[in-house]
Design a protein around this motif. Structure first.
Motif, PDB file in Angstrom:
ATOM      1  N   ASN A 172      10.239 -13.333   2.221  1.00 42.49           N
ATOM      2  CA  ASN A 172       8.931 -12.856   1.863  1.00 42.49           C
ATOM      3  C   ASN A 172       9.282 -13.234   0.441  1.00 42.49           C
ATOM      4  O   ASN A 172      10.347 -13.683  -0.738  1.00 42.49           O
ATOM      5  CB  ASN A 172       9.515 -11.060   1.670  1.00 42.49           C
ATOM      6  N   THR A 173       8.347 -13.791  -0.052  1.00 42.26           N
ATOM      7  CA  THR A 173       7.692 -13.932  -1.935  1.00 42.26           C
ATOM      8  C   THR A 173       7.557 -12.158  -2.876  1.00 42.26           C
ATOM      9  O   THR A 173       8.166 -12.095  -3.938  1.00 42.26           O
ATOM     10  CB  THR A 173       7.507 -14.770  -2.064  1.00 42.26           C
ATOM     11  N   VAL A 174       7.453 -11.470  -2.532  1.00 43.60           N
ATOM     12  CA  VAL A 174       7.046 -10.438  -2.338  1.00 43.60           C
ATOM     13  C   VAL A 174       7.364  -8.135  -1.621  1.00 43.60           C
ATOM     14  O   VAL A 174       6.557  -9.187  -0.429  1.00 43.60           O
ATOM     15  CB  VAL A 174       5.993 -10.307  -3.111  1.00 43.60           C
ATOM     16  N   LEU A 175       8.132  -7.946  -2.271  1.00 46.00           N
ATOM     17  CA  LEU A 175       8.586  -6.884  -0.874  1.00 46.00           C
ATOM     18  C   LEU A 175       7.555  -5.354  -1.763  1.00 46.00           C
ATOM     19  O   LEU A 175       7.650  -5.574  -3.174  1.00 46.00           O
ATOM     20  CB  LEU A 175      10.035  -6.585  -1.098  1.00 46.00           C
ATOM     21  N   THR A 176       7.152  -4.455  -1.393  1.00 49.55           N
ATOM     22  CA  THR A 176       6.537  -3.810  -1.921  1.00 49.55           C
ATOM     23  C   THR A 176       6.335  -2.399  -1.536  1.00 49.55           C
ATOM     24  O   THR A 176       7.505  -2.159   0.106  1.00 49.55           O
ATOM     25  CB  THR A 176       5.011  -3.739  -1.313  1.00 49.55           C
ATOM     26  N   LYS A 177       6.161  -1.073  -2.281  1.00 51.92           N
ATOM     27  CA  LYS A 177       6.510  -0.181  -1.911  1.00 51.92           C
ATOM     28  C   LYS A 177       5.600   0.510  -2.895  1.00 51.92           C
ATOM     29  O   LYS A 177       4.791   0.860  -4.310  1.00 51.92           O
ATOM     30  CB  LYS A 177       7.647   0.615  -2.865  1.00 51.92           C
ATOM     31  N   VAL A 178       4.082   1.662  -1.560  1.00 51.51           N
ATOM     32  CA  VAL A 178       3.301   2.418  -2.114  1.00 51.51           C
ATOM     33  C   VAL A 178       4.353   3.752  -2.035  1.00 51.51           C
ATOM     34  O   VAL A 178       4.290   4.216  -1.004  1.00 51.51           O
ATOM     35  CB  VAL A 178       2.484   2.059  -1.136  1.00 51.51           C
ATOM     36  N   TYR A 179       4.115   4.130  -3.219  1.00 48.27           N
ATOM     37  CA  TYR A 179       3.176   5.938  -3.490  1.00 48.27           C
ATOM     38  C   TYR A 179       2.564   6.702  -3.800  1.00 48.27           C
ATOM     39  O   TYR A 179       1.402   6.525  -4.585  1.00 48.27           O
ATOM     40  CB  TYR A 179       4.711   5.993  -5.131  1.00 48.27           C
ATOM     41  N   LYS A 180       2.221   7.513  -2.316  1.00 47.76           N
ATOM     42  CA  LYS A 180       0.874   8.018  -2.302  1.00 47.76           C
ATOM     43  C   LYS A 180       0.803   9.383  -3.424  1.00 47.76           C
ATOM     44  O   LYS A 180       1.986   9.857  -3.060  1.00 47.76           O
ATOM     45  CB  LYS A 180       0.479   8.369  -0.568  1.00 47.76           C
ATOM     46  N   MET A 181      -0.216   9.827  -4.108  1.00 51.52           N
ATOM     47  CA  MET A 181      -0.235  10.930  -4.649  1.00 51.52           C
ATOM     48  C   MET A 181      -1.303  11.480  -4.248  1.00 51.52           C
ATOM     49  O   MET A 181      -2.523  11.295  -3.883  1.00 51.52           O
ATOM     50  CB  MET A 181      -0.429  10.339  -6.440  1.00 51.52           C
ATOM     51  N   LYS A 182      -1.553  13.065  -4.409  1.00 56.52           N
ATOM     52  CA  LYS A 182      -2.182  13.984  -4.754  1.00 56.52           C
ATOM     53  C   LYS A 182      -2.818  14.934  -5.809  1.00 56.52           C
ATOM     54  O   LYS A 182      -1.798  14.702  -6.553  1.00 56.52           O
ATOM     55  CB  LYS A 182      -1.944  15.160  -3.629  1.00 56.52           C
ATOM     56  N   SER A 183      -4.012  15.066  -6.510  1.00 57.24           N
ATOM     57  CA  SER A 183      -3.859  15.622  -7.733  1.00 57.24           C
ATOM     58  C   SER A 183      -4.960  16.832  -7.062  1.00 57.24           C
ATOM     59  O   SER A 183      -6.409  16.720  -7.604  1.00 57.24           O
ATOM     60  CB  SER A 183      -4.369  14.752  -8.950  1.00 57.24           C
ATOM     61  N   GLU A 184      -5.067  17.456  -6.439  1.00 55.31           N
ATOM     62  CA  GLU A 184      -5.432  19.260  -6.481  1.00 55.31           C
ATOM     63  C   GLU A 184      -4.550  20.206  -5.667  1.00 55.31           C
ATOM     64  O   GLU A 184      -3.323  19.929  -5.036  1.00 55.31           O
ATOM     65  CB  GLU A 184      -6.595  18.400  -5.306  1.00 55.31           C
ATOM     66  N   PRO A 185      -5.845  20.685  -5.784  1.00 57.99           N
ATOM     67  CA  PRO A 185      -5.061  22.331  -5.749  1.00 57.99           C
ATOM     68  C   PRO A 185      -4.184  22.687  -4.285  1.00 57.99           C
ATOM     69  O   PRO A 185      -4.730  22.371  -3.482  1.00 57.99           O
ATOM     70  CB  PRO A 185      -5.546  23.436  -7.110  1.00 57.99           C
ATOM     71  N   ASP A 186      -3.194  23.206  -3.862  1.00 57.39           N
ATOM     72  CA  ASP A 186      -2.836  23.351  -2.512  1.00 57.39           C
ATOM     73  C   ASP A 186      -4.182  25.118  -1.793  1.00 57.39           C
ATOM     74  O   ASP A 186      -3.795  25.267  -2.824  1.00 57.39           O
ATOM     75  CB  ASP A 186      -1.503  23.224  -2.232  1.00 57.39           C
TER      76      ASP A 186
END
Length: 362
Positions: free
Chosen positions: A197-211
């Motif tokens: 691999n030339t690049v390793l990735t880590k994706v962080y998913k977010m939420k911006s709304e009241p539960d």
């Protein structure tokens, strides 16, 4: 931009089933409040109206953070040329000009103690005489940062260090408009003997709304999930596992054979293979692991990537430590004040120093 209100907590997707109601959780909480049921019906109605206004405010706040995310994405593009130049200098792809290297360090050197100045001068002389070859770029730039920052050093193992010497850059990318809110950490490596691999990735998913079940707990965007990537290790180079040999004896014939198997071992590169929350919820250990993972991702994004050179030199660490020392000093002062009050009370002699008369309200 400071986002201290952003939460980075892991949340389970399962858990105990709640009683279904057509009222939001906030309204149910109001009903559970001590003595709330004793209020007149007309007052309860008005409180519900106030809480509905609060819910509308929470939804407005969510929209605010969505626009903050878009602003971050916009300014990320403005920062990028500087980050690209930093990458090229660190990797030795470009040599900065004399003008670009000018820095007012005279005052900094004057602040050093005399013995430190002598030591620094000696080390510089030894480094110059060690070899005529000028090192390329800034050697071990990112590895040095990993070693200096406690949060990252805890993840670092000795077998990780030779690989991280090949790390050339770390970047953050924000999700595009119209896509679910997220950010991606990208770790760029030069060709090496460990993986392809030339690049390793880590994706962080977010939420911006009241539960929906607890809308009044909303305090800003929160990380709700993360995804790593597959590392294409070269044969025998995977540092996330170790080879264990065991001898097995045949019950009938008595012959002995040796078998080998791979078992997991600690490594920074486990960062790219995060644990997942079970649909049935998660235990305390998993919750802690995921929360720590989210905190590390947020720290890369907010601190390490934008201020990398200051972590390399240690200046950013000094800033962090100064805040901790200030907090500690304040705590110590409070303890001393408490002790002082107790001593004053112990030394008081009513026969010698009668207390002043109390001021009584009429």
């Amino acid at each position: 931009m400071d986002r201290k209100n952003e939460k980075s907590e892991a949340k389970g997707k399962g858990g105990n089933k709640h009683f279904q109601s057509d009222k939001p959780e906030g309204f149910l909480q109001a009903e559970r409040t001590l003595n709330f049921h004793l209020l007149p019906k007309t007052v309860k109605r008005r409180v519900y109206a106030l809480k509905r206004l609060q819910l509308q405010s929470a939804n407005i706040e969510a929209k605010f953070y969505e626009e903050v995310h878009e602003l971050e994405r916009k300014y990320a593009g403005l920062y990028q040329p500087n980050f690209d130049k930093r990458r090229d200098i660190v990797a030795g792809a470009v040599e900065p000009t004399d003008e670009e290297c000018e820095w007012q360090s005279d005052r900094e050197e004057e602040e050093l103690a005399e013995d430190l100045q002598k030591k620094a001068a000696l080390e510089e002389k030894q480094a110059d005489s060690a070899g005529a070859d000028d090192p390329r770029g800034v050697p071990e730039f990112w590895l040095t940062i990993f070693k200096r920052v406690d949060m990252l050093a805890e993840m670092l193992q000795e077998h990780d260090e030779p690989i991280l010497k090949h790390l050339q850059d770390i970047t953050v990318k924000f999700s595009e408009p119209g896509q679910p809110m997220s950010f991606t950490l990208e770790f760029y490596f030069e060709p090496n003997s460990y993986f392809s691999n030339t690049v390793l990735t880590k994706v962080y998913k977010m939420k911006s709304e009241p539960d929906a079940e607890d809308p009044f707990s909303f305090e800003g965007p929160e990380i709700i999930d993360c995804e790593g990537c597959k590392i294409d290790w070269h044969k025998g180079k995977d540092v996330t596992v170790r080879i264990v040999k065991k001898k097995q004896k045949h019950k009938g014939r008595g012959t002995v054979r040796t078998v080998t198997k791979e078992v997991p071992q600690e490594s920074f590169f486990n960062f790219f293979n995060p644990e997942k929350a079970s649909p049935d919820g998660m235990d305390v250990d998993l919750d802690f692991t995921l929360t720590t993972d989210f905190e590390i991702g947020h720290f890369f994004r907010e601190r390490v990537i934008p201020r990398a050179v200051l972590y390399f030199t240690g200046e950013a660490l000094e800033d962090d430590e100064s805040y901790e020392e200030e907090d500690l000093e304040e705590g110590e002062e409070e303890d001393l004040d408490d002790e002082g009050e107790e001593e004053d009370e112990g030394d008081f002699d009513p026969t010698k120093d009668p207390p002043p008369a109390e001021c009584k309200q009429q």
